[in-house]
Design a protein around this motif. Structure first.
Motif, short mmCIF file in Angstrom:
data_model
loop_
_atom_site.label_atom_id
_atom_site.label_comp_id
_atom_site.label_asym_id
_atom_site.label_seq_id
_atom_site.Cartn_x
_atom_site.Cartn_y
_atom_site.Cartn_z
N GLY A 1 13.19 1.19 -11.43
CA GLY A 1 14.24 2.29 -11.61
C GLY A 1 14.02 3.25 -10.50
N PHE A 2 13.29 2.72 -9.44
CA PHE A 2 13.01 3.72 -8.14
C PHE A 2 13.95 3.50 -7.19
N PRO A 3 14.65 4.42 -6.23
CA PRO A 3 15.58 4.15 -5.37
C PRO A 3 15.03 3.27 -4.12
N ALA A 4 15.96 2.38 -3.69
CA ALA A 4 15.32 1.40 -2.58
C ALA A 4 15.19 2.04 -1.20
N THR A 5 15.39 3.14 -1.36
CA THR A 5 15.22 3.77 0.44
C THR A 5 14.39 4.91 0.41
N GLY A 6 13.84 5.40 1.28
CA GLY A 6 12.84 6.83 1.30
C GLY A 6 11.74 6.38 0.94
N ASN A 7 10.88 7.40 0.30
CA ASN A 7 9.66 7.51 -0.28
C ASN A 7 9.90 8.08 -1.43
N PRO A 8 10.31 7.33 -2.61
CA PRO A 8 10.61 8.22 -3.72
C PRO A 8 9.41 8.20 -4.73
N SER A 14 0.90 -1.12 0.07
CA SER A 14 -0.07 0.03 -0.09
C SER A 14 0.73 1.34 -0.06
N SER A 15 2.23 1.32 0.24
CA SER A 15 3.13 2.40 0.62
C SER A 15 4.48 1.66 0.22
N TRP A 16 5.40 2.81 0.21
CA TRP A 16 6.77 2.37 0.15
C TRP A 16 7.16 1.59 1.55
N ALA A 17 6.57 2.32 2.74
CA ALA A 17 6.82 1.85 3.94
C ALA A 17 6.34 0.30 4.16
N ASP A 18 5.11 0.05 3.40
CA ASP A 18 4.36 -1.12 3.57
C ASP A 18 4.57 -2.03 2.39
N ALA A 19 5.83 -1.89 1.50
CA ALA A 19 6.06 -2.53 0.35
C ALA A 19 6.11 -3.91 0.40
N SER A 20 5.50 -4.70 -0.55
CA SER A 20 5.62 -6.04 -0.72
C SER A 20 6.88 -6.44 -1.49
N GLY A 21 7.16 -7.69 -0.99
CA GLY A 21 8.50 -7.88 -1.74
C GLY A 21 8.24 -9.05 -2.83
#
Length: 684
Positions: free
Chosen positions: A424-431, A377-384
């Motif tokens: 292509g999104f960065p793996a950290t933060g909330n890009p 649902s978000s970068w913080a709650d990202a699925s793998g």
């Protein structure tokens, strides 16, 4: 006594009773009722009496509690009467207070089946409704829970459980020549006993004749001491939408490939399944070009063969059912309900499979991050799980994927129609989308199987051109198969943009069977075909492909190190670069580009430094082949080359071998410093 006086007295005595019949359309039942059922205050304690007193169009409202008829007597539905359970035991509950799950209303058998629903010369109609009850502890030869004959009634929000057939005619439900509709019906833990002289089959539901339809129902954990714990169908066309059939057992399992412990299709029995979870059905997915669906009749699409991972109340732990039902089929119901089995909203985004509806509105964007454990649902709650997010997303929406390497669930990734996947999104933060950089944040899709992406779909479920993969590297990894393919496109118009295809060993893409794929700004580099029969991109058997601003660099194949077009196929190539391909000694004709019995339009493109001086041959081979004694397999060759440059190639640039009627047009093109013993530029 005066005759008129007697009539007048009788009139006033009977007036209240007839007033109830004439005016009341709701009859009230409570476990402790002592009245005539005209109000909650005067509630009856007999469900059957209320049904019998009711007229077509009336309703019977039943408070929570347990109800049972006399020994050997079943509850009998009445034409046109709607019977609703699930009212709380408060003083005057309304429909808004009704909750069948919270206020369980039980109809018990008493040495007989529980419910009978019988039509007469005319079938019982859909206006006859049974909604919001637990039906349990029935005992009879068949239909110990519910027995319906010539019945087109509506059954909703029911739990049919702990019923027993002593013959084998459907312990939970027996349906005979009925077009009934069953919505959110849970048929669970019913048992068919094997008695001498009988088969002991069908613990769950037995259907003989009619065209019943099931929506969001669950048939699970029923048992037969004979064969088929779940569902048996004969002489019927029955339909299942958004249902689950799982975990049913039988003591006898036939070697017949048309049945298992969950389902048996007998004589003239045909089931149609849409968006269901069906144990051992194989699912609606194709394995390469082979459909896997089996046992459960006709595959209408969207079916799964997975463990639903039931909770104790038969809601699901497995998220695969969320938003994966057939919403259109459910909303087309005229007798449906806007609440799920648990009294929550039935459709939130798209309808779910099974009894329950997930109540959280899905994010417009689903997020994937390497080793993510969330819902997406978000970068913080990202699925793998990239595949799960593609499965769960709605058409027209997108999946954002952070830098990292993502592995296909066996056997390969499957794109979903009109879903857009961006890497292509960065793996950290909330890009945000503006933070996306494909080169700085490489996002890889790979597989341990023979292909990374396999889009195998039937013609009527073809992937549209709104399906997009953008900014992804498609490649092998150390544990990949030796023979590693990139893409298989079968009935797919998927688009690939800003993608890299690299280090693949058994071809990059195979495009066939009416597929019309587009590649924009893609790079095909360092791919090596380890088998002489394999090419880098193969467009065949009616496939079509467009390549715009793509680079084919340093690829190797014995033939067609870039593109092969064969068997009545078609490609458009514009502003592409073909460089340093097929530079090993073991190569043949058409080292880079091969067109056989097909069409190609090649414009504004450069072919340079391809081939090898060690052997002869040519960079592009245009070939028309006559198929002896089989003119239907002979297709025209039609090629247009315009505004192209062939330079510094180590073999002849173009060889054309055609038939009468074939067409090759070369215009406004430059042939410069190409090597070849005969016809270094163009040879016919």
């Amino acid at each position: 006594m005066n005759k008129n006086y007697i009539i007048l007295v009788l009139f006033f005595i009977l007036l209240p009773f007839y007033s109830v019949l004439a005016q009341n359309t709701i009859w009230y039942v409570s476990p402790n009722g002592t009245g005539n059922g005209s109000t909650w205050a005067l509630a009856s304690n007999s469900v059957q009496t209320a049904i019998s007193n009711a007229q077509p169009g009336d309703e019977v409202w039943v408070k929570q509690g347990s109800y049972q008829n006399a020994v050997g007597v079943a509850f009998s539905l009445k034409e046109g009467v709607a019977v609703y359970g699930g009212f709380p035991s408060t003083t005057n509950p309304t429909l808004a207070d009704r909750n069948p799950k919270a206020y369980e209303t039980i109809l018990r058998g008493n040495q007989s089946r529980v419910i009978e629903a019988y039509g007469t010369w005319e079938p019982m109609t859909a206006a006859t409704i049974l909604d919001g009850f637990t039906i349990r502890e029935g005992y009879s030869a068949g239909g110990a829970g519910i027995h319906m004959t010539n019945c087109n009634a509506t059954f909703r929000n029911l739990k049919v459980t702990l019923n027993t057939s002593n013959v084998g005619l459907g312990a939970g439900i027996l349906m005979s020549y009925s077009d009934a509709t069953l919505i959110q019906v849970l048929v669970v833990n019913n048992t068919s006993i094997l008695t001498t002289g009988f088969d002991g089959d069908t613990g769950g539901i037995r259907i003989n004749g009619g065209t019943p339809k099931f929506y969001n129902s669950v048939i699970a954990n029923n048992h037969a001491e004979g064969a088929t714990g779940g569902i048996s169908v004969t002489n019927t066309n029955c339909y299942f939408y958004n249902c689950i059939v799982y975990g049913n057992t039988a003591d006898y399992v036939s070697p017949d490939v048309y049945m298992n412990a969950n389902f048996n299709s007998g004589t003239n029995g045909v089931a149609y399944s849409s968006n269901c979870i069906l144990q051992d059905c194989g699912g609606s997915e194709y394995f390469f070009e082979v459909p896997q669906f089996m046992l459960y009749g006709i595959d209408m699409g969207g079916n799964y063969d997975i463990n639903p991972m039931f909770n104790a109340d038969y809601s699901m732990q497995n998220a695969i059912g969320i938003n994966k039902g057939n919403t259109q089929a459910y909303l087309a119901l005229s007798n449906g309900t806007d609440k799920d089995y648990f009294n929550n909203n039935r459709v939130v985004d798209a309808i779910d499979i099974g009894l329950t509806e997930y109540q959280t509105v899905q994010s417009e964007i689903l997020y994937v991050k390497e080793n993510g454990t969330g819902t997406g649902s978000s970068w913080a709650d990202a699925s793998g799980d990239l595949q799960l997010m593609m499965n769960n997303q709605f058409k027209g929406k997108s999946v954002w994927v952070a830098e990292g390497t993502y592995y296909a669930n066996d056997p390969y990734f499957r794109l979903r129609d009109s879903i857009k996947v961006y890497g292509g999104f960065p793996a950290t933060g909330n890009p945000t989308f503006t933070d996306r950089n494909v080169e700085l944040h490489p996002t890889k899709m790979t597989s341990s199987y023979y292909a990374v992406i396999g889009n195998f779909y039937p013609a009527d479920k073809k992937l549209s051109s709104q399906t997009l993969v953008d900014g992804i590297t498609i490649t092998k990894h150390p544990n990949s198969q030796t023979y590693m393919y990139g893409l298989f496109e079968n009935n797919s118009d998927a688009v690939y943009q800003n993608c890299n295809f690299t280090d693949l060993t058994f071809g990059v893409a195979e495009i066939r069977n009416s597929s019309q794929n587009t590649f924009l700004d893609c790079n095909f580099t360092n791919n090596t075909a380890i088998n002489d029969d394999v090419v880098t991109v193969n467009v065949l058997t009616g496939g079509e492909a467009t390549f715009l601003k793509c680079n084919f660099i340093n690829n190797y194949a014995f033939q067609s190190a870039a593109i092969q077009v064969i068997s009545n196929s078609n490609v458009w190539v514009d502003e592409c670069l073909f460089a340093n391909n097929a530079n090993q000694e073991h190569t043949g004709n058409g080292k880079v580009f091969n067109v056989v019995d097909s069409r190609a339009t090649i414009t504004n493109s450069i072919f340079e430094s391809n081939g090898t001086s060690a052997v002869g041959g040519n960079i592009m081979w245009l070939l028309g082949v006559v198929v002896p004694n089989n003119p239907t397999d002979t297709y025209p060759l039609k090629v247009t080359i315009d505004r192209c440059i062939f330079r510094d190639n180590l073999n002849s640039a173009v060889l054309y071998q055609g038939r009468p009627g074939d067409e090759v047009s070369i215009s406004n093109s430059l042939f410069y410093k190409n090597a070849g013993s005969v016809g270094a530029g163009f040879r016919k």
